[in-house]
Design a protein around this motif. Structure first.
Motif, PDB file in Angstrom:
ATOM      1  N   ILE A   1       0.855  -1.179   0.000  1.00 49.23           N
ATOM      2  CA  ILE A   1       0.000   0.000   0.000  1.00 49.23           C
ATOM      3  C   ILE A   1       0.893   1.231   0.000  1.00 49.23           C
ATOM      4  CG2 ILE A   1      -0.193  -0.123   2.533  1.00 49.23           C
ATOM      5  CD1 ILE A   1      -2.918   1.262   2.301  1.00 49.23           C
ATOM      6  N   TYR A   2       0.560   2.201  -0.844  1.00 53.04           N
ATOM      7  CA  TYR A   2       1.292   3.459  -0.912  1.00 53.04           C
ATOM      8  C   TYR A   2       0.599   4.516  -0.053  1.00 53.04           C
ATOM      9  CZ  TYR A   2       3.965   1.711  -4.934  1.00 53.04           C
ATOM     10  OH  TYR A   2       4.799   0.999  -5.770  1.00 53.04           O
ATOM     11  N   ALA A   3       1.391   5.407   0.513  1.00 51.49           N
ATOM     12  CA  ALA A   3       0.817   6.542   1.239  1.00 51.49           C
ATOM     13  C   ALA A   3       0.045   7.445   0.284  1.00 51.49           C
ATOM     14  CB  ALA A   3       1.926   7.328   1.943  1.00 51.49           C
ATOM     15  N   ASP A   4       0.522   7.537  -0.949  1.00 54.74           N
ATOM     16  CA  ASP A   4      -0.128   8.338  -1.987  1.00 54.74           C
ATOM     17  C   ASP A   4      -1.073   7.437  -2.773  1.00 54.74           C
ATOM     18  OD1 ASP A   4      -0.904   9.906  -4.094  1.00 54.74           O
ATOM     19  OD2 ASP A   4       1.123  10.304  -4.852  1.00 54.74           O
ATOM     20  N   ARG A   5      -2.366   7.594  -2.576  1.00 59.55           N
ATOM     21  CA  ARG A   5      -3.337   6.707  -3.233  1.00 59.55           C
ATOM     22  C   ARG A   5      -3.317   6.851  -4.749  1.00 59.55           C
ATOM     23  NH1 ARG A   5      -8.489   7.910  -4.436  1.00 59.55           N
ATOM     24  NH2 ARG A   5      -9.277   6.165  -3.222  1.00 59.55           N
ATOM     25  N   ASP A   6      -2.747   7.939  -5.278  1.00 61.38           N
ATOM     26  CA  ASP A   6      -2.695   8.141  -6.724  1.00 61.38           C
ATOM     27  C   ASP A   6      -1.432   7.564  -7.362  1.00 61.38           C
ATOM     28  OD1 ASP A   6      -5.141   9.546  -6.767  1.00 61.38           O
ATOM     29  OD2 ASP A   6      -4.123  11.388  -6.142  1.00 61.38           O
ATOM     30  N   ARG A   7      -0.567   7.026  -6.549  1.00 66.36           N
ATOM     31  CA  ARG A   7       0.664   6.446  -7.096  1.00 66.36           C
ATOM     32  C   ARG A   7       0.339   5.140  -7.814  1.00 66.36           C
ATOM     33  NH1 ARG A   7       6.144   5.214  -3.533  1.00 66.36           N
ATOM     34  NH2 ARG A   7       7.388   4.284  -5.217  1.00 66.36           N
ATOM     35  N   PRO A   8       0.794   4.962  -9.052  1.00 65.41           N
ATOM     36  CA  PRO A   8       0.460   3.747  -9.811  1.00 65.41           C
ATOM     37  C   PRO A   8       1.001   2.486  -9.130  1.00 65.41           C
ATOM     38  CG  PRO A   8       1.332   5.440 -11.263  1.00 65.41           C
ATOM     39  CD  PRO A   8       1.562   5.922  -9.862  1.00 65.41           C
ATOM     40  N   VAL A   9       0.191   1.444  -9.124  1.00 61.64           N
ATOM     41  CA  VAL A   9       0.574   0.151  -8.571  1.00 61.64           C
ATOM     42  C   VAL A   9       1.038  -0.736  -9.723  1.00 61.64           C
ATOM     43  CG1 VAL A   9      -0.252  -1.918  -7.390  1.00 61.64           C
ATOM     44  CG2 VAL A   9      -1.015   0.337  -6.624  1.00 61.64           C
ATOM     45  N   ASP A  10       2.307  -1.116  -9.723  1.00 60.48           N
ATOM     46  CA  ASP A  10       2.880  -1.915 -10.803  1.00 60.48           C
ATOM     47  C   ASP A  10       2.389  -3.358 -10.695  1.00 60.48           C
ATOM     48  OD1 ASP A  10       4.390  -3.052 -12.796  1.00 60.48           O
ATOM     49  OD2 ASP A  10       6.236  -3.111 -11.613  1.00 60.48           O
ATOM     50  N   PRO A  11       1.570  -3.817 -11.640  1.00 62.69           N
ATOM     51  CA  PRO A  11       1.056  -5.191 -11.547  1.00 62.69           C
ATOM     52  C   PRO A  11       2.144  -6.236 -11.724  1.00 62.69           C
ATOM     53  CG  PRO A  11       0.435  -4.212 -13.641  1.00 62.69           C
ATOM     54  CD  PRO A  11       1.033  -3.112 -12.825  1.00 62.69           C
ATOM     55  N   GLU A  12       3.206  -5.911 -12.476  1.00 69.55           N
ATOM     56  CA  GLU A  12       4.270  -6.885 -12.689  1.00 69.55           C
ATOM     57  C   GLU A  12       5.016  -7.184 -11.385  1.00 69.55           C
ATOM     58  OE1 GLU A  12       4.498  -8.541 -15.299  1.00 69.55           O
ATOM     59  OE2 GLU A  12       3.226  -7.351 -16.627  1.00 69.55           O
ATOM     60  N   THR A  13       5.120  -6.184 -10.521  1.00 71.31           N
ATOM     61  CA  THR A  13       5.736  -6.421  -9.209  1.00 71.31           C
ATOM     62  C   THR A  13       4.879  -7.374  -8.390  1.00 71.31           C
ATOM     63  OG1 THR A  13       6.845  -4.271  -9.180  1.00 71.31           O
ATOM     64  CG2 THR A  13       6.488  -5.332  -7.053  1.00 71.31           C
ATOM     65  N   LEU A  14       3.563  -7.195  -8.443  1.00 68.80           N
ATOM     66  CA  LEU A  14       2.666  -8.104  -7.727  1.00 68.80           C
ATOM     67  C   LEU A  14       2.778  -9.524  -8.256  1.00 68.80           C
ATOM     68  CD1 LEU A  14      -0.473  -5.788  -7.534  1.00 68.80           C
ATOM     69  CD2 LEU A  14       0.909  -6.545  -5.590  1.00 68.80           C
ATOM     70  N   VAL A  15       2.891  -9.676  -9.561  1.00 69.85           N
ATOM     71  CA  VAL A  15       3.045 -11.011 -10.148  1.00 69.85           C
ATOM     72  C   VAL A  15       4.357 -11.630  -9.681  1.00 69.85           C
ATOM     73  CG1 VAL A  15       3.293 -12.319 -12.280  1.00 69.85           C
ATOM     74  CG2 VAL A  15       1.620 -10.480 -12.149  1.00 69.85           C
ATOM     75  N   ALA A  16       5.431 -10.842  -9.676  1.00 73.20           N
ATOM     76  CA  ALA A  16       6.730 -11.350  -9.242  1.00 73.20           C
ATOM     77  C   ALA A  16       6.692 -11.779  -7.780  1.00 73.20           C
ATOM     78  CB  ALA A  16       7.800 -10.285  -9.453  1.00 73.20           C
ATOM     79  N   MET A  17       5.982 -11.020  -6.950  1.00 73.02           N
ATOM     80  CA  MET A  17       5.871 -11.373  -5.532  1.00 73.02           C
ATOM     81  C   MET A  17       5.103 -12.679  -5.342  1.00 73.02           C
ATOM     82  SD  MET A  17       5.133  -7.513  -4.066  1.00 73.02           S
ATOM     83  CE  MET A  17       5.074  -7.905  -2.308  1.00 73.02           C
ATOM     84  N   ALA A  18       4.146 -12.940  -6.207  1.00 77.16           N
ATOM     85  CA  ALA A  18       3.442 -14.226  -6.160  1.00 77.16           C
ATOM     86  C   ALA A  18       4.326 -15.346  -6.690  1.00 77.16           C
ATOM     87  CB  ALA A  18       2.147 -14.146  -6.963  1.00 77.16           C
ATOM     88  N   ALA A  19       5.074 -15.065  -7.749  1.00 79.45           N
ATOM     89  CA  ALA A  19       5.858 -16.109  -8.409  1.00 79.45           C
ATOM     90  C   ALA A  19       6.987 -16.637  -7.542  1.00 79.45           C
ATOM     91  CB  ALA A  19       6.416 -15.572  -9.724  1.00 79.45           C
ATOM     92  N   ILE A  20       7.619 -15.757  -6.762  1.00 82.12           N
ATOM     93  CA  ILE A  20       8.757 -16.216  -5.963  1.00 82.12           C
ATOM     94  C   ILE A  20       8.312 -17.119  -4.812  1.00 82.12           C
ATOM     95  CG2 ILE A  20       8.905 -14.341  -4.243  1.00 82.12           C
ATOM     96  CD1 ILE A  20      11.988 -14.361  -4.871  1.00 82.12           C
ATOM     97  N   GLN A  21       7.013 -17.139  -4.520  1.00 80.55           N
ATOM     98  CA  GLN A  21       6.482 -18.095  -3.539  1.00 80.55           C
ATOM     99  C   GLN A  21       5.571 -19.111  -4.227  1.00 80.55           C
ATOM    100  OE1 GLN A  21       3.929 -16.249  -0.541  1.00 80.55           O
ATOM    101  NE2 GLN A  21       3.409 -14.590  -1.936  1.00 80.55           N
ATOM    102  N   HIS A  22       5.914 -19.419  -5.465  1.00 76.27           N
ATOM    103  CA  HIS A  22       5.163 -20.411  -6.243  1.00 76.27           C
ATOM    104  C   HIS A  22       5.053 -21.736  -5.503  1.00 76.27           C
ATOM    105  CE1 HIS A  22       5.518 -23.860  -9.136  1.00 76.27           C
ATOM    106  NE2 HIS A  22       4.436 -23.293  -9.631  1.00 76.27           N
TER     107      HIS A  22
END
Length: 672
Positions: free
Chosen positions: A8-29
Motif C-alpha cells: 500500500i502506498y501513502a499516496d493513493r494516486d501512485r500507480p501500482v505496478d502489476p508486474e511487481t505483484l506477479v513477481a511477488m506471487a511467483a517467488i512463492q510459487h
C-alpha cells in the motif's frame, strides 16, 4: 494454504505496478502452484499464489477476492474451520456467497461485526490482508499461535507485506540488509519475538493485528493484540477439582479439533513419529474416518534418534497405511542450503532438512494435507525444561525424600539432548528473572550459547552491538501482564510458546519446510478452543508426580499402545553432525564453501579467526556430549547466516522473482 503478498502506498494516486505483484506471487510459487491472482485498488495491490485444498474450482476460488460493492479486497493464507456453520448462518441472514471457499466468509463477517467483532469467530491457522477502501485501511492479521507466517516492511511511503521474506525482497523498494542484533540472535538460535534477521523487516506477532491507515498523505501503522494464551492468576485456580472431568473435556476438545481438520476436498494424511502427540492424532483420525489413514514417518539410521519402531507399532494398532522414509547421514547436509532458502532463518538441527525431504515425499505420492502433533508439549507440559521449572519453582511442598527422587530424575532425563534442549549448567539472567520470576529452562541453553557469539562476529558488527544484551531484548517483548501472578509451570509454557514454538517449531520445523513442497500441515493441538481449555488445567494434571502430559495420556489411554502410554518425552531431532563421520564430513564440505576466509570476508558478518577457533574447540576430544551438541548447533548457525547472505543479500531477489514469473508464464492478463 497459499502465499499472499501486497503493498500500500501513502499516496493513493501512485500507480501500482502489476508486474511487481506477479513477481511477488511467483517467488512463492512453492506455496501455491495451483494458480495465482492479482488485484488492485487505488494505491493498493494484492497478489496470491494458490494451493487448492477447499473449493478446487479455480474459476470460483481464485484470490484476491473483491466484495460485490467494491469496498473490500482480501488475500488470505491458511484454513478456517467450522466455516460451513457460519456460512449457513450468514446465508439465513441474507448474505450471498460467490464461492465455496472458507476465506470468503471474512468479507461477510467484517461489514457486520468489524475487525474486533469478527476475529473471535475465526478458528484455524491463517494470515490475511483485508483492505477497506471506504476507510483507506489495510488490516494484516495473523493466527493466535503464528502457525502461518506474515511479514511486513515499511520503506519510503510504502508498506509491503507477504508470507515470506523473499516476497518482500521481491519488491524493489525493500532493502535487503542484515540487522546486527538479528545476526546475533540467529547465531544463538532464539530470536526476539516479532523480529527477523534483517533490518526493518518485521513479523506480525501471533494473535495480533496490524492496521495501516492513510492519513494526511502518510501511512500510520498500529499494532494490537487480539488473543493471548489465557493462563489464569494462580490465586484464582480452585484448590479442588475432578480429575475425570478434565480428562473427558480434553478428549472431547481434541477430537473436535481433529474432526474439523479432516475437512478438505483432497486426501488428508497424518505425520507419525514415536510420540504420544502424533499417535493420538492418528488414532482419533482413524476412529473419526473409520477407515485406514495414510501415516508418514521419518526414520534415522542412528538408533538413538530413530522413533520409527514405536511409530510402526502405533500404525499397526490403528490399521494405518504407513509410509516410512528412512534417512541416512548423507541426506541431510546435501539439502541444507535449499532448506535455508525456505526457512529464511538459521536452524540448529538438521531436523528441518529431514522435514523438508518428508514434505517432498508426501507431495510426490499425491497428498497435500497432513495432520500433525505440534503444540501438544506446549499445552500439556511435555518438554524436559517444563519439568525442571516445575520442580525448581512450583513444588515447594515436597518432602526431602520426594525432592531427592526429583533431583535424580532431572539428572538422568534426556541426557542425549543436554546442551540443546537443556543447559549443561544453570544460567540466570537478570531481565528474565525480573519479568518472569526465574530464568526459564528453555532459554538457558541458548543464553549459554550467546556468550560465544561476540567471538564469532565481525569487528564491524561487534562495534554496532556494544552493550547489547540478547536476554534483555527477549524479556522486553514478553507481556508482563500475561505472566504476573501465574503458576511457574504456566510461566514456563508461556515463554516457550512466545519464543521456541513460534520462532522454531512452527517455522523451520513446520510451515516453511512443509510449504516448500506445497504441503499443508494442520496442527490440531493448536486449535484455540483446546488451548483455552488447556490453559485452565491444574498444573498438577499437566505434570502429575513425575509424569509429563498426564491428562493427555489419560485422555488418549484407550488409543495408545502400552509402550507409548508409559513412554517418557523423547525430543524428535535429527542426529547431530558429530554423531556420524559421514555427516560430519558433509558438514565440513559445506563449511569449506561457506566458512572459508574469502566467503566470510565477502559477507562481512563473521570473524574468520572466531570461526576457526570454534572448529578447533569442537575437535577437542575431552568435550562432553552436551558441549558437542551445543557447538554443533552453533556451527549450523554459522553456516546458516552465510547461506542466508548468499540467498538474500548477494542475490538480486527482485530480478530472481521476475525471472520466476517469466519461467512460470505468470502474466497480469492471466490473473483476472
Amino acid at each position: 494454504m497459499c502465499g499472499i503478498a501486497g503493498f500500500i502506498y501513502a499516496d493513493r494516486d501512485r500507480p501500482v505496478d502489476p508486474e511487481t505483484l506477479v513477481a511477488m506471487a511467483a517467488i512463492q510459487h512453492h506455496r501455491g502452484p495451483d494458480g495465482f491472482g492479482v488485484r488492485r485498488m487505488p494505491g493498493v495491490g494484492f497478489s496470491h499464489a494458490r494451493l487448492s485444498i477447499v473449493d478446487l474450482d479455480e474459476s470460483r476460488g481464485r484470490q484476491p477476492f473483491e466484495s460485490a460493492d467494491g469496498r473490500l479486497m482480501l488475500t488470505k493464507n491458511g484454513e478456517l474451520y467450522d466455516y460451513q456453520r457460519i456460512r449457513a448462518d450468514l446465508t439465513a441472514r441474507g448474505d450471498r456467497f460467490q464461492t465455496k471457499s472458507d476465506s470468503e466468509m471474512i468479507m461477510h463477517l467484517y461489514p457486520r461485526l468489524g475487525l474486533e467483532g469478527m476475529l473471535p469467530h475465526l478458528r484455524g491457522e491463517f494470515a490475511f490482508a483485508l483492505y477497506d477502501r471506504s476507510a483507506e485501511r489495510l488490516m494484516l492479521v495473523r493466527d493466535r499461535f503464528g502457525i502461518k507466517p506474515l511479514y511486513w516492511a515499511e520503506a519510503d511511503g510504502v508498506l509491503v507485506f507477504g508470507s515470506e521474506l523473499k516476497v518482500l525482497f521481491a519488491h524493489p523498494e525493500v532493502q535487503r540488509k542484515f540487522d546486527p542484533a538479528g545476526v546475533y540472535h540467529q547465531l544463538m538460535q532464539t530470536i526476539v519475538p516479532g523480529s527477523t534477521a534483517f533490518e526493518n523487516i518485521h513479523q506480525v506477532p501471533p494473535g495480533h493485528q496490524l492496521v495501516v491507515e492513510r492519513k494526511g498523505g502518510r501511512l500510520h501503522v498500529s499494532q494490537q493484540k487480539y488473543w493471548d494464551m489465557p493462563f489464569p492468576d494462580e490465586a484464582d485456580r480452585p484448590s479442588e477439582y475432578d480429575e475425570d472431568e478434565w480428562i473427558e473435556a480434553v478428549r472431547a476438545k481434541l477430537l473436535e479439533a481433529v474432526q474439523l481438520r479432516l475437512e478438505a476436498d483432497v486426501p488428508v494424511g497424518c505425520y507419525l513419529s514415536g510420540g504420544i502427540d502424533s499417535c493420538s492424532i492418528l488414532g482419533l483420525a482413524a476412529a473419526a474416518r473409520q477407515s485406514p489413514v495414510k501415516a508418514f514417518t521419518i526414520g534415522f539410521d542412528n538408533k538413538d534418534y530413530d522413533e520409527s519402531p514405536i511409530a510402526r507399532e502405533m500404525a499397526e494398532s490403528t490399521g494405518a497405511d504407513q509410509d516410512v522414509m528412512m534417512l541416512d547421514a548423507s541426506h541431510l547436509y546435501d539439502n541444507f542450503v535449499e532448506t535455508l532458502w525456505h526457512t529464511e532463518r538459521t536452524i540448529y538441527n538438521t531436523l528441518g532438512v529431514a522435514k523438508l525431504l518428508m514434505s517432498r515425499h508426501v507431495q510426490s505420492v499425491d497428498y497435500k494435507v497432513v495432520l500433525t502433533g505440534e503444540g501438544s508439549d506446549e499445552l500439556f507440559g511435555g518438554y524436559p525444561a517444563f519439568r525442571r521449572d516445575m520442580f525448581l519453582h512450583g513444588l515447594d511442598h515436597l518432602s526431602a525424600e520426594e525432592r531427592a527422587e526429583w533431583e535424580k530424575l532431572l539428572a538422568e532425563q534426556n541426557k542425549l539432548f543436554k546442551g540443546a534442549m537443556l543447559a549443561e549448567d544453570e544460567v540466570r539472567h537478570q531481565a528474565l528473572e525480573e519479568k518472569v520470576g526465574f530464568t526459564p529452562s528453555c532459554l538457558q541453553p541458548w543464553l549459554a550459547s550467546a556468550t560465544r557469539v561476540p567471538g564469532l562476529l565481525s569487528t564491524e558488527l561487534n562495534a554496532q552491538l556494544t552493550g547489547y544484551d540478547p536476554g534483555q531484548a527477549i524479556a522486553q517483548q514478553l507481556d508482563g501482564e500475561s505472566l504476573a501472578g501465574r503458576h511457574p509451570l504456566d510461566k514456563a509454557q508461556y515463554v516457550w510458546i512466545k519464543t521456541m514454538l513460534e520462532g522454531q517449531i512452527l517455522t523451520w520445523g513446520g510451515d516453511r519446510v512443509d510449504m516448500a513442497n506445497s504441503m499443508e500441515a494442520r496442527p490440531a493441538f493448536l486449535d484455540h478452543h483446546l488451548a483455552e481449555l488447556a490453559a485452565q488445567l491444574p498444573p498438577s494434571l499437566r505434570i502429575k508426580g513425575k509424569t509429563e502430559k498426564y491428562v493427555l495420556r489419560e485422555a488418549m489411554k484407550g488409543l495408545l499402545p502400552e509402550v507409548l502410554y508409559k513412554r517418557e518425552k523423547f525430543a524428535f531431532m535429527a542426529p547431530p553432525a558429530h554423531t556420524d563421520p559421514k555427516k560430519w564430513a558433509a558438514m565440513r564440505g559445506l563449511a569449506d564453501e561457506y566458512l572459508n576466509p574469502t566467503a566470510i570476508a565477502d559477507a562481512g558478518l563473521l570473524s574468520a579467526d572466531g570461526v576457526k577457533a570454534l572448529f578447533d574447540l569442537h575437535d577437542d576430544k575431552q568435550l562432553t556430549a552436551a558441549t558437542q551438541n551445543k557447538l554443533d548447533a552453533i556451527i549450523n548457525h554459522m553456516l546458516g547466516v552465510q547461506v542466508l547472505h548468499r540467498h538474500f543479500v548477494a542475490t538480486d531477489v527482485p530480478a530472481q522473482a521476475r525471472a520466476k514469473a517469466e519461467q512460470l508464464g505468470w502474466r497480469v492478463e492471466a490473473s483476472m
